[in-house]
Design an enzyme around this catalytic site. Structure first.
Site, PDB file in Angstrom:
ATOM      1  N   ARG A   7       0.863  -1.180   0.000  1.00  0.00           N
ATOM      2  CA  ARG A   7       0.000   0.000   0.000  1.00  0.00           C
ATOM      3  C   ARG A   7       0.901   1.232   0.000  1.00  0.00           C
ATOM      4  NH1 ARG A   7      -4.259   1.851   4.733  1.00  0.00           N
ATOM      5  NH2 ARG A   7      -4.940   3.775   3.701  1.00  0.00           N
ATOM      6  N   HIS A   8       0.462   2.292  -0.634  1.00  0.00           N
ATOM      7  CA  HIS A   8       1.243   3.529  -0.694  1.00  0.00           C
ATOM      8  C   HIS A   8       1.586   4.046   0.706  1.00  0.00           C
ATOM      9  CE1 HIS A   8      -2.093   6.039   0.648  1.00  0.00           C
ATOM     10  NE2 HIS A   8      -2.867   5.305  -0.143  1.00  0.00           N
ATOM     11  N   GLY A   9       2.578   4.922   0.775  1.00  0.00           N
ATOM     12  CA  GLY A   9       2.955   5.563   2.034  1.00  0.00           C
ATOM     13  C   GLY A   9       1.904   6.549   2.514  1.00  0.00           C
ATOM     14  N   THR A  11      -0.209   9.796   3.719  1.00  0.00           N
ATOM     15  CA  THR A  11      -0.502  11.137   3.217  1.00  0.00           C
ATOM     16  C   THR A  11      -1.081  11.949   4.371  1.00  0.00           C
ATOM     17  OG1 THR A  11      -2.807  10.716   2.624  1.00  0.00           O
ATOM     18  CG2 THR A  11      -1.140  10.137   0.964  1.00  0.00           C
ATOM     19  N   ASP A  12      -1.188  13.248   4.174  1.00  0.00           N
ATOM     20  CA  ASP A  12      -1.818  14.085   5.206  1.00  0.00           C
ATOM     21  C   ASP A  12      -3.273  13.688   5.429  1.00  0.00           C
ATOM     22  OD1 ASP A  12       0.538  15.457   5.656  1.00  0.00           O
ATOM     23  OD2 ASP A  12      -0.005  17.154   4.370  1.00  0.00           O
ATOM     24  N   GLU A  81      -7.500   3.643  -6.610  1.00  0.00           N
ATOM     25  CA  GLU A  81      -8.410   3.520  -5.477  1.00  0.00           C
ATOM     26  C   GLU A  81      -9.839   3.737  -5.947  1.00  0.00           C
ATOM     27  OE1 GLU A  81      -9.528   2.201  -2.864  1.00  0.00           O
ATOM     28  OE2 GLU A  81      -8.172   3.057  -1.367  1.00  0.00           O
TER      29      GLU A  81
END
Length: 184
Positions: A7-9, A11-12, A81
């Site tokens: 999964r991506h890193g 985010t805010d 997504e």
């Protein structure tokens, strides 16, 4: 061989517990650091192919991890997504996770993608990919939502708590060739 899913890193919006969906939110500094950690964990794995979502948070994560191999990264729209329409940016506390991800409840918000359509989209990609995984190690970099059909594709959709199968930012899930072959 194996399919590695990352999964991506962070985010805010992950930090703020906001649903990102198709909103193209970048990694934050911690997300970049998480991607470097994932890169280091996978450094001794031979990788033959890399696929990722078209959204920048997944692409940047894939680029960082790919420093190990310097392979071409194939972007596939089917790994994007799920679109949550007017509810993108809404905080977790205002959304019933189980209901939104359930295949039996077809909740569609204005501009959103249904769960069934999303699952079919991701599974069409996985069906093609499994044939390649017979003799290759493949890395997928995508999203928390995509991790649900990824897991369920190999283990079935009979989970009372779909939230429990979603992976965290830069977690790594592996489908071994035996698992992939079982569903052919």
């Amino acid at each position: 061989m194996s399919i590695y899913f990352v999964r991506h890193g962070e985010t805010d919006w992950n930090v703020a517990h906001r649903w990102q969906g198709s909103a193209d939110i970048p990694l934050n500094e911690n997300g970049i650091h998480q991607a470097m950690i994932a890169r280091d964990k996978l450094a001794n794995v031979r990788m033959d192919r890399i696929y990722c979502s078209p959204l920048q948070r997944a692409k940047k994560t894939a680029e960082i991890i790919n420093e190990n191999w310097k392979l071409p990264i194939t972007v596939d729209e089917r790994l994007a997504e799920r679109c949550f329409g007017v509810h993108e940016g809404v905080c977790d506390e205002h959304i019933d996770f189980q209901k939104i991800w359930s295949c039996s409840d077809e909740i569609i918000w204005e501009g959103s993608e249904s769960a069934n359509r999303f699952y079919r989209r991701v599974e069409s990609f996985l069906d093609e990919l499994i044939k390649l995984a017979e003799d290759q190690n493949i890395l997928l970099v995508a999203h928390g939502g995509v991790s649900i059909p990824f897991y369920c594709h190999f283990h079935g959709y009979d989970f009372e708590d779909l939230h429990s199968v979603m992976i965290g930012n830069c977690e790594i899930r592996i489908a071994e060739h035996g698992e992939a072959k079982r569903i052919l």
